[in-house]
Design an enzyme around this catalytic site. Structure first.
Site, PDB file in Angstrom:
ATOM      1  N   GLY A   8     -11.424 -16.327  68.596  1.00  0.00           N
ATOM      2  CA  GLY A   8     -12.041 -17.532  69.064  1.00  0.00           C
ATOM      3  C   GLY A   8     -11.472 -17.610  70.601  1.00  0.00           C
ATOM      4  O   GLY A   8     -12.229 -18.575  71.340  1.00  0.00           O
ATOM      5  N   GLU A  67     -11.710 -10.259  64.339  1.00  0.00           N
ATOM      6  CA  GLU A  67     -12.042 -10.646  63.136  1.00  0.00           C
ATOM      7  C   GLU A  67     -12.259  -9.583  61.970  1.00  0.00           C
ATOM      8  O   GLU A  67     -12.082 -10.015  60.846  1.00  0.00           O
ATOM      9  CB  GLU A  67     -13.242 -11.358  63.208  1.00  0.00           C
ATOM     10  CG  GLU A  67     -12.977 -12.856  63.960  1.00  0.00           C
ATOM     11  CD  GLU A  67     -13.132 -12.895  65.490  1.00  0.00           C
ATOM     12  OE1 GLU A  67     -13.034 -11.647  66.116  1.00  0.00           O
ATOM     13  OE2 GLU A  67     -13.177 -13.797  66.168  1.00  0.00           O
ATOM     14  N   ALA A  70      -8.596 -18.346  66.643  1.00  0.00           N
ATOM     15  CA  ALA A  70      -8.644 -19.437  65.764  1.00  0.00           C
ATOM     16  C   ALA A  70      -7.604 -19.196  64.865  1.00  0.00           C
ATOM     17  O   ALA A  70      -6.884 -18.317  64.565  1.00  0.00           O
ATOM     18  CB  ALA A  70      -9.894 -19.410  64.587  1.00  0.00           C
ATOM     19  N   GLU A 110     -14.081 -15.820  72.536  1.00  0.00           N
ATOM     20  CA  GLU A 110     -15.300 -16.553  72.126  1.00  0.00           C
ATOM     21  C   GLU A 110     -15.240 -17.972  73.157  1.00  0.00           C
ATOM     22  O   GLU A 110     -16.163 -18.469  73.553  1.00  0.00           O
ATOM     23  CB  GLU A 110     -15.563 -17.085  70.760  1.00  0.00           C
ATOM     24  CG  GLU A 110     -15.867 -15.777  70.040  1.00  0.00           C
ATOM     25  CD  GLU A 110     -15.939 -16.122  68.467  1.00  0.00           C
ATOM     26  OE1 GLU A 110     -14.828 -16.383  67.841  1.00  0.00           O
ATOM     27  OE2 GLU A 110     -16.781 -15.997  67.727  1.00  0.00           O
TER      28      GLU A 110
HETATM   29  N1  COA Z   1      -3.530 -18.083  64.362  1.00  0.00           N
HETATM   30  C1  COA Z   1      -2.134 -18.494  63.933  1.00  0.00           C
HETATM   31  N2  COA Z   1      -1.161 -17.982  64.533  1.00  0.00           N
HETATM   32  C2  COA Z   1      -1.012 -17.086  65.108  1.00  0.00           C
HETATM   33  C3  COA Z   1      -2.370 -16.610  65.853  1.00  0.00           C
HETATM   34  C4  COA Z   1      -3.476 -16.840  65.182  1.00  0.00           C
HETATM   35  N3  COA Z   1      -4.558 -16.295  65.616  1.00  0.00           N
HETATM   36  N4  COA Z   1      -1.990 -15.673  66.792  1.00  0.00           N
HETATM   37  C5  COA Z   1      -0.695 -15.589  66.810  1.00  0.00           C
HETATM   38  N5  COA Z   1       0.050 -16.626  66.088  1.00  0.00           N
HETATM   39  C6  COA Z   1       1.234 -17.193  65.862  1.00  0.00           C
HETATM   40  C7  COA Z   1       1.840 -16.186  64.908  1.00  0.00           C
HETATM   41  O1  COA Z   1       1.801 -16.077  63.555  1.00  0.00           O
HETATM   42  C8  COA Z   1       3.441 -16.364  65.468  1.00  0.00           C
HETATM   43  O2  COA Z   1       3.962 -17.405  64.707  1.00  0.00           O
HETATM   44  P1  COA Z   1       5.483 -17.459  64.179  1.00  0.00           P
HETATM   45  O3  COA Z   1       6.352 -17.121  65.153  1.00  0.00           O
HETATM   46  O4  COA Z   1       5.520 -18.781  63.511  1.00  0.00           O
HETATM   47  O5  COA Z   1       5.341 -16.236  63.026  1.00  0.00           O
HETATM   48  C9  COA Z   1       3.409 -16.670  66.929  1.00  0.00           C
HETATM   49  O6  COA Z   1       1.987 -17.028  67.085  1.00  0.00           O
HETATM   50  C10 COA Z   1       3.590 -15.477  67.694  1.00  0.00           C
HETATM   51  O7  COA Z   1       2.776 -14.427  67.437  1.00  0.00           O
HETATM   52  P2  COA Z   1       3.343 -12.837  67.300  1.00  0.00           P
HETATM   53  O8  COA Z   1       2.201 -12.309  66.412  1.00  0.00           O
HETATM   54  O9  COA Z   1       4.817 -13.000  66.763  1.00  0.00           O
HETATM   55  O10 COA Z   1       3.430 -12.224  68.682  1.00  0.00           O
HETATM   56  P3  COA Z   1       3.323 -10.866  68.865  1.00  0.00           P
HETATM   57  O11 COA Z   1       3.661 -10.766  70.279  1.00  0.00           O
HETATM   58  O12 COA Z   1       3.851  -9.961  67.944  1.00  0.00           O
HETATM   59  O13 COA Z   1       1.713 -10.286  68.634  1.00  0.00           O
HETATM   60  C11 COA Z   1      -0.692 -10.789  68.934  1.00  0.00           C
HETATM   61  C12 COA Z   1       0.592 -11.003  69.552  1.00  0.00           C
HETATM   62  C13 COA Z   1      -1.657 -11.457  69.648  1.00  0.00           C
HETATM   63  C14 COA Z   1      -0.916  -9.187  68.990  1.00  0.00           C
HETATM   64  C15 COA Z   1      -0.654 -11.266  67.470  1.00  0.00           C
HETATM   65  O14 COA Z   1      -0.184 -12.423  67.532  1.00  0.00           O
HETATM   66  C16 COA Z   1      -1.887 -11.208  66.937  1.00  0.00           C
HETATM   67  O15 COA Z   1      -2.575 -10.175  66.283  1.00  0.00           O
HETATM   68  N6  COA Z   1      -2.507 -12.602  66.631  1.00  0.00           N
HETATM   69  C17 COA Z   1      -3.797 -12.621  65.820  1.00  0.00           C
HETATM   70  C18 COA Z   1      -5.033 -12.351  66.661  1.00  0.00           C
HETATM   71  C19 COA Z   1      -6.192 -12.493  65.716  1.00  0.00           C
HETATM   72  O16 COA Z   1      -6.523 -11.818  64.986  1.00  0.00           O
HETATM   73  N7  COA Z   1      -6.970 -13.443  66.361  1.00  0.00           N
HETATM   74  C20 COA Z   1      -8.235 -13.943  65.503  1.00  0.00           C
HETATM   75  C21 COA Z   1      -8.054 -14.835  64.561  1.00  0.00           C
HETATM   76  S1  COA Z   1      -9.710 -15.188  63.975  1.00  0.00           S
END
Ligand code: COA
Length: 260
Positions: free
Chosen positions: A112, A135, A66, A115
């Site tokens: 999400g 989460e 999400a 999910e």
């Molecule tokens: N919500 C909002 N933005 C998200 C996102 C999320 N769940 N997941 C990734 N993004 C965005 C990042 O903020 C980043 O945006 P920016 O370039 O404007 O800063 C972009 O997507 C790229 O992500 P980034 O984190 O730079 O890539 P990465 O390769 O370093 O890491 C992940 C990849 C998936 C490990 C990491 O993005 C992450 O942990 N995301 C969140 C996962 C999460 O907790 N999801 C559950 C949400 S309830």
């Protein structure tokens, strides 16, 4: 219909929805959730479409969760509404759709995103995919059905570990857990899903819909799945496709199902 964050194609009776927010790793914001609801509803009604495939754009992510930026200031009431609306509009909606929905997990399926994949009827993953419910690392719990569907798919102990550690598992681990049905190289992901879809399309659509309903009934409170199965089984006898299927078998020819 055009959607801000979705690409839709219909080909060979397969409707493919690609979640398309690559710069945010296809994170589900409110607009995308609502668009997905409408797109799935439309493909659900489209008589040309017999199977839906759901995937993410790019090579990195299916859906990275999400959209965290959208709910970081939410109150208790807003958080509750977010989960309730998402569950009814999208996650439960997919699970109870009469047409099969296959998740083609092409990369990160987190929070999400996992999910969403779990709400689909089954999942195929590319070998680079990573899955998890992170989460609790954000001070939350899964709110789009993850605490319910993950134990159904992988068992309570593994689900508890995944949720409490907030860790990620590889596609191969997901396969060994039964979370995904197959793992394939990324270039083969959509062709393999299309191949499975074509096998489904050969079968009777009403029977497929009744099978979804009967299998789901096992997981619904207050429902007796065996009774739902008996009623659904009986109703199949009243369909044109039942007559066609059995007649075709006896006449040693391929059945031509019309979905009636
Ligand atoms: N919500 C909002 N933005 C998200 C996102 C999320 N769940 N997941 C990734 N993004 C965005 C990042 O903020 C980043 O945006 P920016 O370039 O404007 O800063 C972009 O997507 C790229 O992500 P980034 O984190 O730079 O890539 P990465 O390769 O370093 O890491 C992940 C990849 C998936 C490990 C990491 O993005 C992450 O942990 N995301 C969140 C996962 C999460 O907790 N999801 C559950 C949400 S309830």
């Amino acid at each position: 219909m055009n959607y801000e964050n979705l690409l839709i194609t219909v080909e060979n009776r397969i409707g493919t929805i690609t979640i398309n927010r690559p710069t945010k790793l296809n994170a589900l914001n409110k607009t995308t959730i609502l668009d997905l609801h409408h797109a799935i509803k439309d493909l659900g009604k489209n008589k040309e479409v017999r199977v839906i495939i759901l995937t993410g754009s790019g090579e990195k992510a299916f859906v990275a969760g999400a959209d965290i930026s959208e709910f970081s200031n939410y109150t208790i009431a807003e958080g509750t509404d977010l989960a309730a609306e998402g569950q009814s509009k999208l996650f439960d909606y997919i699970e109870n759709l009469k047409k099969p929905v296959i998740a083609a997990i092409n990369g990160f399926a987190l929070g999400g995103g996992l999910e969403l994949a779990m709400a689909c009827h089954f999942r195929i993953a590319s070998d680079n995919a990573k899955m998890g419910l992170p989460e609790t690392s954000l001070g939350l719990i899964p709110g789009y059905g993850g605490t319910q569907r993950l134990p159904q798919l992988v068992g309570k102990g593994r689900a508890m570990e995944m949720i409490m550690t907030a860790g990620m598992i590889t596609a191969e681990e997901a396969l060994s857990y039964g979370l995904v049905n197959r793992v394939v190289p990324q270039v083969e992901l959509l062709p393999v899903c299309a191949d499975i879809a074509q096998k489904i399309i050969k079968n009777a659509p009403i029977a497929i819909a009744k099978a979804i309903k009967s299998v789901n009934a096992n997981y619904e409170d207050g429902k007796n799945g065996f009774e739902v199965e008996i009623k659904s089984f009986g109703k199949c006898f009243g369909t044109v496709d039942f007559t066609e299927g059995t007649t075709a078998f006896l006449e040693k020819r391929k059945a031509e199902f019309t979905g009636k």
